[in-house]
Design a protein around this motif. Sequence first.
Motif, PDB file in Angstrom:
ATOM      1  N   PRO A  72     -38.670  14.320   7.173  1.00 38.80           N
ATOM      2  CA  PRO A  72     -37.351  14.834   6.789  1.00 38.80           C
ATOM      3  C   PRO A  72     -36.791  15.739   7.884  1.00 38.80           C
ATOM      4  O   PRO A  72     -37.516  16.552   8.454  1.00 38.80           O
ATOM      5  CB  PRO A  72     -37.614  15.628   5.515  1.00 38.80           C
ATOM      6  CG  PRO A  72     -39.071  15.635   5.280  1.00 38.80           C
ATOM      7  CD  PRO A  72     -39.735  14.799   6.322  1.00 38.80           C
ATOM      8  N   ALA A  73     -35.530  15.566   8.185  1.00 38.70           N
ATOM      9  CA  ALA A  73     -34.870  16.387   9.203  1.00 38.70           C
ATOM     10  C   ALA A  73     -33.449  16.656   8.755  1.00 38.70           C
ATOM     11  O   ALA A  73     -32.832  15.812   8.097  1.00 38.70           O
ATOM     12  CB  ALA A  73     -34.879  15.666  10.546  1.00 38.70           C
ATOM     13  N   PRO A  74     -32.908  17.820   9.098  1.00 42.10           N
ATOM     14  CA  PRO A  74     -31.523  18.106   8.733  1.00 42.10           C
ATOM     15  C   PRO A  74     -30.574  17.155   9.458  1.00 42.10           C
ATOM     16  O   PRO A  74     -30.833  16.738  10.578  1.00 42.10           O
ATOM     17  CB  PRO A  74     -31.306  19.549   9.174  1.00 42.10           C
ATOM     18  CG  PRO A  74     -32.454  19.903  10.032  1.00 42.10           C
ATOM     19  CD  PRO A  74     -33.541  18.912   9.807  1.00 42.10           C
ATOM     20  N   VAL A  75     -29.478  16.835   8.800  1.00 44.56           N
ATOM     21  CA  VAL A  75     -28.485  15.914   9.347  1.00 44.56           C
ATOM     22  C   VAL A  75     -27.211  16.698   9.630  1.00 44.56           C
ATOM     23  O   VAL A  75     -26.747  17.462   8.777  1.00 44.56           O
ATOM     24  CB  VAL A  75     -28.197  14.780   8.331  1.00 44.56           C
ATOM     25  CG1 VAL A  75     -27.106  13.852   8.829  1.00 44.56           C
ATOM     26  CG2 VAL A  75     -29.475  14.020   8.021  1.00 44.56           C
ATOM     27  N   PRO A  76     -26.623  16.537  10.825  1.00 44.96           N
ATOM     28  CA  PRO A  76     -25.356  17.225  11.114  1.00 44.96           C
ATOM     29  C   PRO A  76     -24.255  16.747  10.175  1.00 44.96           C
ATOM     30  O   PRO A  76     -24.120  15.553   9.921  1.00 44.96           O
ATOM     31  CB  PRO A  76     -25.036  16.825  12.558  1.00 44.96           C
ATOM     32  CG  PRO A  76     -26.301  16.311  13.120  1.00 44.96           C
ATOM     33  CD  PRO A  76     -27.103  15.783  11.970  1.00 44.96           C
TER      34      PRO A  76
ATOM     35  N   LEU B 158     -25.591  21.863   9.597  1.00 38.79           N
ATOM     36  CA  LEU B 158     -26.586  20.893   9.151  1.00 38.79           C
ATOM     37  C   LEU B 158     -26.745  20.976   7.644  1.00 38.79           C
ATOM     38  O   LEU B 158     -26.561  22.043   7.053  1.00 38.79           O
ATOM     39  CB  LEU B 158     -27.935  21.174   9.828  1.00 38.79           C
ATOM     40  CG  LEU B 158     -27.926  21.248  11.353  1.00 38.79           C
ATOM     41  CD1 LEU B 158     -29.284  21.679  11.871  1.00 38.79           C
ATOM     42  CD2 LEU B 158     -27.517  19.927  11.954  1.00 38.79           C
ATOM     43  N   ASN B 159     -27.129  19.862   7.034  1.00 38.63           N
ATOM     44  CA  ASN B 159     -27.353  19.888   5.592  1.00 38.63           C
ATOM     45  C   ASN B 159     -28.626  20.687   5.271  1.00 38.63           C
ATOM     46  O   ASN B 159     -29.459  20.922   6.144  1.00 38.63           O
ATOM     47  CB  ASN B 159     -27.415  18.472   5.007  1.00 38.63           C
ATOM     48  CG  ASN B 159     -28.672  17.736   5.409  1.00 38.63           C
ATOM     49  OD1 ASN B 159     -29.230  17.953   6.475  1.00 38.63           O
ATOM     50  ND2 ASN B 159     -29.111  16.838   4.562  1.00 38.63           N
ATOM     51  N   TYR B 160     -28.756  21.100   4.045  1.00 39.41           N
ATOM     52  CA  TYR B 160     -29.863  21.940   3.600  1.00 39.41           C
ATOM     53  C   TYR B 160     -31.086  21.087   3.261  1.00 39.41           C
ATOM     54  O   TYR B 160     -30.979  20.076   2.572  1.00 39.41           O
ATOM     55  CB  TYR B 160     -29.442  22.741   2.370  1.00 39.41           C
ATOM     56  CG  TYR B 160     -30.561  23.527   1.748  1.00 39.41           C
ATOM     57  CD1 TYR B 160     -31.036  24.683   2.338  1.00 39.41           C
ATOM     58  CD2 TYR B 160     -31.159  23.095   0.563  1.00 39.41           C
ATOM     59  CE1 TYR B 160     -32.068  25.398   1.764  1.00 39.41           C
ATOM     60  CE2 TYR B 160     -32.189  23.804  -0.011  1.00 39.41           C
ATOM     61  CZ  TYR B 160     -32.644  24.954   0.601  1.00 39.41           C
ATOM     62  OH  TYR B 160     -33.672  25.656   0.035  1.00 39.41           O
ATOM     63  N   LEU B 161     -32.228  21.488   3.773  1.00 41.07           N
ATOM     64  CA  LEU B 161     -33.494  20.860   3.397  1.00 41.07           C
ATOM     65  C   LEU B 161     -34.278  21.865   2.563  1.00 41.07           C
ATOM     66  O   LEU B 161     -34.607  22.946   3.043  1.00 41.07           O
ATOM     67  CB  LEU B 161     -34.322  20.499   4.636  1.00 41.07           C
ATOM     68  CG  LEU B 161     -33.895  19.288   5.432  1.00 41.07           C
ATOM     69  CD1 LEU B 161     -34.846  19.068   6.600  1.00 41.07           C
ATOM     70  CD2 LEU B 161     -33.848  18.052   4.571  1.00 41.07           C
TER      71      LEU B 161
ATOM     72  N   ARG C 184     -18.768  16.276  14.734  1.00 41.02           N
ATOM     73  CA  ARG C 184     -20.093  16.803  14.379  1.00 41.02           C
ATOM     74  C   ARG C 184     -20.348  18.150  15.059  1.00 41.02           C
ATOM     75  O   ARG C 184     -21.162  18.929  14.606  1.00 41.02           O
ATOM     76  CB  ARG C 184     -21.187  15.812  14.765  1.00 41.02           C
ATOM     77  CG  ARG C 184     -21.141  14.547  13.935  1.00 41.02           C
ATOM     78  CD  ARG C 184     -22.388  13.714  14.161  1.00 41.02           C
ATOM     79  NE  ARG C 184     -22.275  12.432  13.500  1.00 41.02           N
ATOM     80  CZ  ARG C 184     -22.574  12.206  12.238  1.00 41.02           C
ATOM     81  NH1 ARG C 184     -22.988  13.177  11.482  1.00 41.02           N
ATOM     82  NH2 ARG C 184     -22.442  11.008  11.713  1.00 41.02           N
TER      83      ARG C 184
END
Length: 103
Positions: free
Chosen positions: A3-7, A47-50, A15
């Motif tokens: 899992p990795a944050p996505v811009p 970035l989205n939240y993980l 972006r």
Amino acid sequence: GIPAPVPLVSRTGQRTIFYELPHPKYTAAGGGGTTGSSPPKYAIRLLNYLPGTLFSDVAHEPKTYFTVGKFLGTVARHLEVFPRTLALEQHEFRWDLTRVVHC
């Protein structure tokens, strides 16, 4: 996968946005401003939240270090098969320690 944050995309569809922060060095009111100079622009990316727990918030026990080591091994294994493009090989990264002599 890992899992990795996505811009996230801005309202204008970008972006990455560039923003000038107000700074007295670059304003006449702040005194000492240089005529004709403008403040530096900073790149901003959201970035989205993980969900998860910070490493500093968990007990540092042998099992924790084993889990972190296992994760880093997985990352290393994935990076080994990561396609190296000509663009990556020709780009000079500032953080590349092999180039420290050239700085």
